[in-house]
Design a protein around this motif. Structure first.
Motif, mmCIF file in Angstrom:
data_model
loop_
_atom_site.group_PDB
_atom_site.id
_atom_site.type_symbol
_atom_site.label_atom_id
_atom_site.label_comp_id
_atom_site.label_asym_id
_atom_site.label_seq_id
_atom_site.Cartn_x
_atom_site.Cartn_y
_atom_site.Cartn_z
ATOM 1 N N LEU A 1 39.422 46.023 -32.516
ATOM 2 C CA LEU A 1 38.716 45.684 -31.287
ATOM 3 C C LEU A 1 39.659 45.783 -30.096
ATOM 4 N N LEU A 2 39.156 46.320 -28.988
ATOM 5 C CA LEU A 2 39.961 46.424 -27.787
ATOM 6 C C LEU A 2 40.363 45.046 -27.284
ATOM 7 N N ALA A 3 41.598 44.942 -26.803
ATOM 8 C CA ALA A 3 42.136 43.652 -26.381
ATOM 9 C C ALA A 3 41.432 43.101 -25.154
ATOM 10 N N ASP A 4 40.884 43.979 -24.303
ATOM 11 C CA ASP A 4 40.205 43.494 -23.098
ATOM 12 C C ASP A 4 38.698 43.412 -23.281
ATOM 13 N N GLY A 5 38.222 43.519 -24.531
ATOM 14 C CA GLY A 5 36.796 43.444 -24.802
ATOM 15 C C GLY A 5 36.305 42.009 -24.901
ATOM 16 N N HIS A 6 35.017 41.837 -24.677
ATOM 17 C CA HIS A 6 34.431 40.500 -24.734
ATOM 18 C C HIS A 6 34.330 40.003 -26.177
ATOM 19 N N ALA A 7 34.206 40.907 -27.133
ATOM 20 C CA ALA A 7 34.075 40.498 -28.535
ATOM 21 C C ALA A 7 35.308 39.743 -29.009
ATOM 22 N N ILE A 8 36.502 40.274 -28.721
ATOM 23 C CA ILE A 8 37.713 39.596 -29.198
ATOM 24 C C ILE A 8 37.905 38.272 -28.472
ATOM 25 N N ALA A 9 37.532 38.209 -27.199
ATOM 26 C CA ALA A 9 37.627 36.937 -26.474
ATOM 27 C C ALA A 9 36.733 35.886 -27.127
ATOM 28 N N ASN A 10 35.524 36.288 -27.502
ATOM 29 C CA ASN A 10 34.627 35.355 -28.185
ATOM 30 C C ASN A 10 35.181 34.924 -29.538
ATOM 31 N N LEU A 11 35.704 35.881 -30.300
ATOM 32 C CA LEU A 11 36.161 35.579 -31.655
ATOM 33 C C LEU A 11 37.402 34.690 -31.659
ATOM 34 N N GLN A 12 38.212 34.791 -30.632
ATOM 35 C CA GLN A 12 39.379 33.910 -30.567
ATOM 36 C C GLN A 12 38.974 32.462 -30.316
ATOM 37 N N GLU A 13 37.834 32.256 -29.679
ATOM 38 C CA GLU A 13 37.345 30.909 -29.408
ATOM 39 C C GLU A 13 36.348 30.432 -30.463
ATOM 40 N N ARG A 14 35.537 31.352 -30.944
ATOM 41 C CA ARG A 14 34.477 31.029 -31.913
ATOM 42 C C ARG A 14 34.521 32.096 -33.007
ATOM 43 N N PRO A 15 35.302 31.862 -34.067
ATOM 44 C CA PRO A 15 35.647 32.915 -35.032
ATOM 45 C C PRO A 15 34.571 33.216 -36.076
ATOM 46 N N GLU A 16 33.371 33.506 -35.613
ATOM 47 C CA GLU A 16 32.286 33.916 -36.494
ATOM 48 C C GLU A 16 31.589 35.122 -35.876
ATOM 49 N N LEU A 17 31.035 35.967 -36.733
ATOM 50 C CA LEU A 17 30.329 37.149 -36.233
ATOM 51 C C LEU A 17 29.381 37.673 -37.293
ATOM 52 N N THR A 18 28.495 38.557 -36.868
ATOM 53 C CA THR A 18 27.738 39.362 -37.820
ATOM 54 C C THR A 18 28.083 40.819 -37.571
ATOM 55 N N VAL A 19 28.111 41.574 -38.657
ATOM 56 C CA VAL A 19 28.403 43.004 -38.610
ATOM 57 C C VAL A 19 27.137 43.712 -39.064
#
Length: 210
Positions: A51-69
């Motif tokens: 994931l790109l470092a300036d993307g919103h996805a990584i910012a979210n995952l660093q705070e709330r480490p859950e996702l769906t793929v």
């Protein structure tokens, strides 16, 4: 004059052929974000996502480490493309400002439908036939401007039409992911073979060599 077997080139991207994913993460206000991605590999229950470092996805995952793929079929490529140049970040990061626009409602913009997950907070995408719920174990800064995210899949959802009846196996004859190759979208072509360890090979008949 003979043509050389190979020539040396310097392509801008190295996406030889990887699956397209739609990653759902949760924003700080409880709303949801969708991020198209295609840097991916899997080992048992673990995924590694780029994931790109300036993307919103990584910012979210660093705070709330859950996702769906969520894995869209090739027929959904226009839905994917409709949000490819959008970001959930507001303001838009300076590095993206020339091409990207902020979009709060990516589900609406992409014409996709959210479905509640079982074990994680971010939703799944109904239109995707294969969906993983996952929890992040580690996010590591890469050499370039990206993160390598290691996530454990805790639940898999699949459309019945892509599952071998009576089993837990995805039928590769029925399932067709979208493949991203050098910035083009493709489906799968004809099957050429399979590994001896395949869970589904017993019902597959390959064309005989001429």
């Amino acid at each position: 004059m003979a043509t050389p077997e190979h020539i040396t080139i310097e392509p801008n991207v190295l996406y030889v052929g990887t699956p397209v994913m739609l990653l759902c993460t949760q924003n700080a206000d409880g709303s949801n974000n969708i991020s198209p991605a295609s840097s991916y590999w899997a080992l048992e229950k673990m995924l590694v996502l780029g994931l790109l470092a300036d993307g919103h996805a990584i910012a979210n995952l660093q705070e709330r480490p859950e996702l769906t793929v969520n894995f869209p079929g090739p027929e959904l490529w226009r839905h994917v493309e409709s949000i490819a140049d959008t970001t959930g970040a507001d303001p838009v990061p300076e590095a993206k400002s020339s091409r990207y626009a902020h979009e709060r409602d990516k589900f609406g913009r992409a014409g996709l439908t959210s479905r509640a997950s079982d074990l994680v907070s971010p939703p799944r995408i109904r239109e995707c036939a294969l969906q993983f719920e996952a929890k992040v174990h580690r996010a590591t800064q890469g050499v370039g401007d990206y993160f390598m995210v290691e996530a454990e899949v805790v639940r898999v959802h699949a459309s019945p039409g892509i599952v071998v009846p009576g089993t837990n196996h995805i039928d590769p004859q029925a399932w067709e992911p979208t493949i991203y190759s050098f910035r083009h979208y493709f489906g799968l072509g004809a099957q050429h073979g399979f590994r001896p360890t395949s869970d589904t090979a017993s019902h597959v008949q390959l064309p005989q060599p001429a």
